[in-house]
Each structure stands twice: as C-alpha cells, then as structure tokens.
Design a protein around this motif. Structure first.
Motif, mmCIF file in Angstrom:
data_model
loop_
_atom_site.group_PDB
_atom_site.id
_atom_site.type_symbol
_atom_site.label_atom_id
_atom_site.label_comp_id
_atom_site.label_asym_id
_atom_site.label_seq_id
_atom_site.Cartn_x
_atom_site.Cartn_y
_atom_site.Cartn_z
ATOM 1 N N ASN A 265 -8.123 -2.427 1.672
ATOM 2 C CA ASN A 265 -6.718 -2.795 1.717
ATOM 3 C C ASN A 265 -6.278 -3.371 3.057
ATOM 4 O O ASN A 265 -5.217 -3.987 3.148
ATOM 5 C CB ASN A 265 -5.855 -1.581 1.359
ATOM 6 N N HIS B 265 -5.266 3.403 9.364
ATOM 7 C CA HIS B 265 -4.822 2.913 8.062
ATOM 8 C C HIS B 265 -5.181 3.869 6.925
ATOM 9 O O HIS B 265 -4.645 3.730 5.818
ATOM 10 C CB HIS B 265 -5.408 1.526 7.797
ATOM 11 N N ASP C 207 -2.185 5.331 5.956
ATOM 12 C CA ASP C 207 -1.356 4.434 5.137
ATOM 13 C C ASP C 207 -1.772 4.447 3.672
ATOM 14 O O ASP C 207 -0.921 4.393 2.775
ATOM 15 C CB ASP C 207 -1.437 3.003 5.672
ATOM 16 N N VAL C 208 -3.089 4.501 3.408
ATOM 17 C CA VAL C 208 -3.539 4.391 2.021
ATOM 18 C C VAL C 208 -3.447 5.719 1.272
ATOM 19 O O VAL C 208 -3.414 5.713 0.039
ATOM 20 C CB VAL C 208 -4.974 3.824 1.912
ATOM 21 N N MET D 15 -0.552 5.706 -0.798
ATOM 22 C CA MET D 15 -0.700 4.598 -1.732
ATOM 23 C C MET D 15 -1.626 4.934 -2.902
ATOM 24 O O MET D 15 -1.687 4.185 -3.892
ATOM 25 C CB MET D 15 -1.245 3.364 -1.005
ATOM 26 N N ARG E 151 -1.298 6.905 -5.127
ATOM 27 C CA ARG E 151 -0.506 7.080 -6.347
ATOM 28 C C ARG E 151 0.289 5.828 -6.695
ATOM 29 O O ARG E 151 1.160 5.861 -7.574
ATOM 30 C CB ARG E 151 0.445 8.262 -6.168
ATOM 31 N N SER E 152 -0.013 4.728 -6.020
ATOM 32 C CA SER E 152 0.718 3.478 -6.230
ATOM 33 C C SER E 152 -0.127 2.506 -7.045
ATOM 34 O O SER E 152 -1.317 2.343 -6.784
ATOM 35 C CB SER E 152 1.081 2.839 -4.889
ATOM 36 N N LEU F 275 -2.395 -0.455 -5.172
ATOM 37 C CA LEU F 275 -3.558 -0.219 -4.321
ATOM 38 C C LEU F 275 -4.764 -0.978 -4.852
ATOM 39 O O LEU F 275 -5.025 -1.038 -6.050
ATOM 40 C CB LEU F 275 -3.872 1.275 -4.318
ATOM 41 N N ARG G 20 -8.181 -0.864 -5.703
ATOM 42 C CA ARG G 20 -9.068 0.256 -6.016
ATOM 43 C C ARG G 20 -10.520 -0.178 -6.124
ATOM 44 O O ARG G 20 -11.345 0.614 -6.484
ATOM 45 C CB ARG G 20 -8.606 0.915 -7.316
#
Length: 470
Positions: A442, A455, A458-459, A462, A464-465, A468, A470
């Motif tokens: 990412n 980072h 940060d992820v 994410m 659960r977003s 992302l 994957r």
C-alpha cells in the motif's frame, strides 16, 4: 485462508473421480473454464480476434484444443502449433473439424505479430526441468513481443511443487484446476504465473500440506484493543537487541514492536541512547514483560548464550532473531518460541547448503521446526511459518521493495508485539510478516524499513477497509 496442493494430491484426486476422468468429462470442464477466461480477456467483441494455441502432447494440450473448439464457435480465429510429435488425438480432431488451423514452429513465431493472445498448453503438472528447444524460444518471443499469455494449469516449464523460476512461459493469467499449486504461490516461481484463476472441476482434495494467509486472515487474528484494554492487555515487549557496532538494529527492532501496537516496550539492550532518541515512549527500566525479542544486531556478544538461556528460562514467548539463533546451545525450546532465520541462517542451523534451503524452503522450515520444537519463520520473498506439528503456512506476500537491510529487524519487532498481545507463535509470525507485506503493497517504493514500519500503523486500521490492497 487458501490451500495449496501438491502434484501427487492433485493426481490422486483426479484418479479418484473414476468415470469423470476416463470419459473426458474433467477435460471438458477444464476446457470450458479456460475458454471462458480467454473470452473475458478478448473483451466484448471476440469475433475476428486471433488466438494462438501452443499445444503439447498431454492433457494440458487437450484442454487447450477443446477450449479452441469453443472459441472457434464464437468466431475467434484460432491457430495451433503442435510442439511435440504426439497430440491429444480426440481434441485435435475436434479442433480441425471446427475450422482450426495448424501452424509450424516458424509460423507460430511469425503469428505473434498479429496474435491477440497465446494459450500455453505445452506442459502440465508433470513437466520437469524447464522449457527447452523451440518451446523455450517461443516462450521468450512471447515475452519479447509482450503478447499476453494464458497458461493452462501452470506456465509450461515450471514444476508444480517447486518455488524455482525455471525457464518457462511468463503468464498474464494462469487458469488452474482443482486447487493452487506451490509454484503459483511461492516466489520466485509465482512471479511467472500472473493472475491465478482457480477452477473447481469436481476434485475432492482433502487436507492440503500448505496454506496461505490473506489480509482477511490478518484482520481476523490481529489483537484489536477494546474499551477495557490497557497497556498490559495490549502487551509489554522486552527487547534486547543491537550493540555499539549495530545500534540501528536496536532502533529498528524496537520500532517494529512500537508500530505493531505493543502496549509498552522495554528496551534493555546496549543501544539505549539511540533507541530513546528515536522513540521517547520506550521504557529502559526493568519490569514486567510479556514477551521477549533478542538477537537482532548483537554481533559477536560474549554473553549471548547466557542471555538466550535466561530469556528462555523465563518461559515467556520469545522471538529469537539473527545472532541469537546461534546461541541456543542445548536450550529446550517449545511452541512458544519463534525463530526468525533467513535462508542463510537456516542453512547454518541445519548444516546444509543455502542452495538446498532455497530449492525447498518449506521442507527445510518444516524440518527446523520439527527438530527444535519451536515455530520457525523463514524470511524471504515468500515467508514460511512452520510449526512443530508439520503445518506450514505462507504469510501474505509483498513486493520486492522490502528486500533491504533492516527489514528483518522491524519484522522481528512486529512479531514480538503480537506475541506479547497473547497470540500463539505461529499466528504472531504470520501477523508480523503479513503486516509488513501489506504496508509495502500500500506504500510501494524504495522506502527504508524505518519509514515502512511507520506505515504498518497506517494499514492496521485499514484492514477493515474495502480500499486496502490485499
């Protein structure tokens, strides 16, 4: 979590279908799925598009020919190059009867100028030793002309159970039947498979020998804090890494624990000033610890064996990294201990050549876990987590940008944070390696490990977003 099957497992499952195999029904199912993928790649108007089949003598060639029959019925112009003297006779007869045209080796090379894509049906899961002769020349020509390639089951030249990138086709899409093969998930071979489409043709495969994690597995197993969480619930990591010679390793390993989400990190190594300067939230006083990380950047430390023995004697979950791997002595290990070698370190631990580990990383990681009783995270382009039970699971894969000095230090810290939060060693290893890979996906580019590990923080939310990578 996805499963990966050996060639022997696939063959046994095919043979167990009985009449489905003998009657050719399995081949028809495979051909139908292959043709569907080819049509998707050709777009909304396949009529008049040109497809070139490279056809070997085995069932992969038969799959390609029967797919060619279906494409011809849709108005696609299909040529076939027979790469061997023999060919699947029934498939060839049907292909010719449907209007397919045969080309020779030289014509096949010339046809690449106008071909919209190539279907690689030269070799199947029984292939050994890579492509040779005219087939190897043709595969290279496909790459040179950037002609899209769709591989039947696996890119011809690769070996189904191997991670080695032998001379082969480089596929844009691989349509594989029944289940994924090792070459499709293990680097560097996986880099030649492109996007892998798994087609269910009715095989009962049972329990696999190898598993792979996805970002969804990371989200499911990550130790998410709750409203009642405090720093002890999130875990306290004790870190003894680095030295006067390698203070950076101390900073990077500690950063891994901090940005992985540990509730507290106690740094008790030889580079305290460097660590506190970079991370003022880190504690340097002795106290309660829920997991240990030792070894990164130690160098030649006279008391290494004593420190490792003391940590292991505590009975706490422990990550043993780098120089500490060779200070284990006769210490009794268990499933709460995580060893994190790279290929060279694992070769030294097992008294084998590095080339042997690189040729069979999963097998050597499994052997190390069995012999030591610890969980083993073998680091590299593909990251293998082997447990004493014999189970091997691959972490989420990441880009090659992470192959730089210091990445292993931050990875060890990430794993230690997961251990301190109460995750079993196998899960901790998969979480740490996967988080690092997802961050690199990412936030791509030549980011040094001290930037990439930031980072990770940060992820994590994410995960659960839906946005992302994957």
């Amino acid at each position: 979590m996805d499963s990966v099957f050996t060639v022997a497992e696939i063959r046994r499952a095919e043979e167990a279908t009985g009449d489905l195999l003998a009657s050719g029904e399995l081949m028809q199912r495979a051909a139908s799925a292959l043709a569907s993928v080819v049509l998707d790649e050709l777009g909304d108007r396949p009529r008049g598009r040109r497809v070139l089949l490279a056809v070997g003598s085995g069932n992969n060639g038969g799959d390609a020919l029967w797919a060619g029959v279906r494409l011809l019925r849709r108005g696609v112009r299909v040529d076939a190059w027979r790469t061997a003297d023999a060919v699947h006779e029934e498939g060839w007869a049907a292909f010719v009867a449907a209007g397919g045209r045969e080309v020779d080796a030289m014509s096949a090379l010339e046809a690449l100028v106008d071909a919209d894509l190539v279907v690689d049906g030269v070799l199947g899961i029984g292939g050994r030793g890579g492509l040779r002769g005219a087939a190897a020349v043709f595969a290279q020509a496909c790459a040179d002309t950037q002609t899209p390639v769709i591989a039947v089951d696996l890119p011809s030249g690769l070996e189904g159970d191997s991670c080695v990138a032998l001379p082969s086709f480089a596929a844009d899409v691989t349509v594989t039947f029944g289940g994924r093969k090792a070459c499709q998930v293990l680097q560097p071979a996986a880099s030649r498979c492109g996007r892998v489409v798994v087609v269910d043709i009715g095989l009962d495969l049972g329990e696999p020998e190898l598993w792979t994690w996805s970002a969804a597995d990371v989200a499911a197993h990550y130790p998410w804090p709750g409203p009642d969480s405090d720093k002890y619930a999130r875990g306290v990591v004790g870190v003894d890494t680095g030295s006067a010679t390698y203070p950076g390793a101390a900073v990077l390993a500690t950063m891994g624990a901090v940005y992985g989400g540990a509730g507290m990190v106690r740094y008790l190594g030889a580079a305290r000033d460097a660590v506190v300067a970079a991370l003022p939230n880190v504690v340097t006083a002795a106290g309660r610890v829920q997991a240990w990380l030792v070894g990164s950047g130690w160098g030649s430390r006279p008391d290494a064996s004593a420190i490792v023995a003391w940590c292991l004697g505590e009975g706490l979950p422990t990550v043993v990294d780098a120089d500490a791997l060779f200070a284990l002595g006769d210490a009794t290990l268990g499933g709460h201990v995580l060893l994190t070698p790279h290929a060279g370190e694992l070769a030294r631990l097992l008294s084998v050549e590095r080339s042997a580990v690189e040729a069979d990383p999963a097998g050597h990681a499994r052997r190390a876990a069995s012999e030591t009783g610890a969980v083993v995270l073998l680091k590299g382009a593909s990251q293998y987590v082997a447990e004493p039970s014999g189970r091997v699971t691959l972490a989420v894969g990441g880009p090659a940008w992470t192959a730089q000095a210091g990445s292993g230090d931050t990875l060890a810290g990430l794993c230690a944070a997961m251990l301190a939060a109460g995750r079993p060693a196998g899960e901790a290893a998969l979480l740490g390696a996967s988080l690092q890979a997802i961050a690199a996906r990412n936030f791509p580019g030549p980011r040094p490990p001290q930037d990439l590990v930031r980072h990770v923080a940060d992820v994590i939310p994410m995960l659960r977003s839906p946005g992302l990578d994957r």
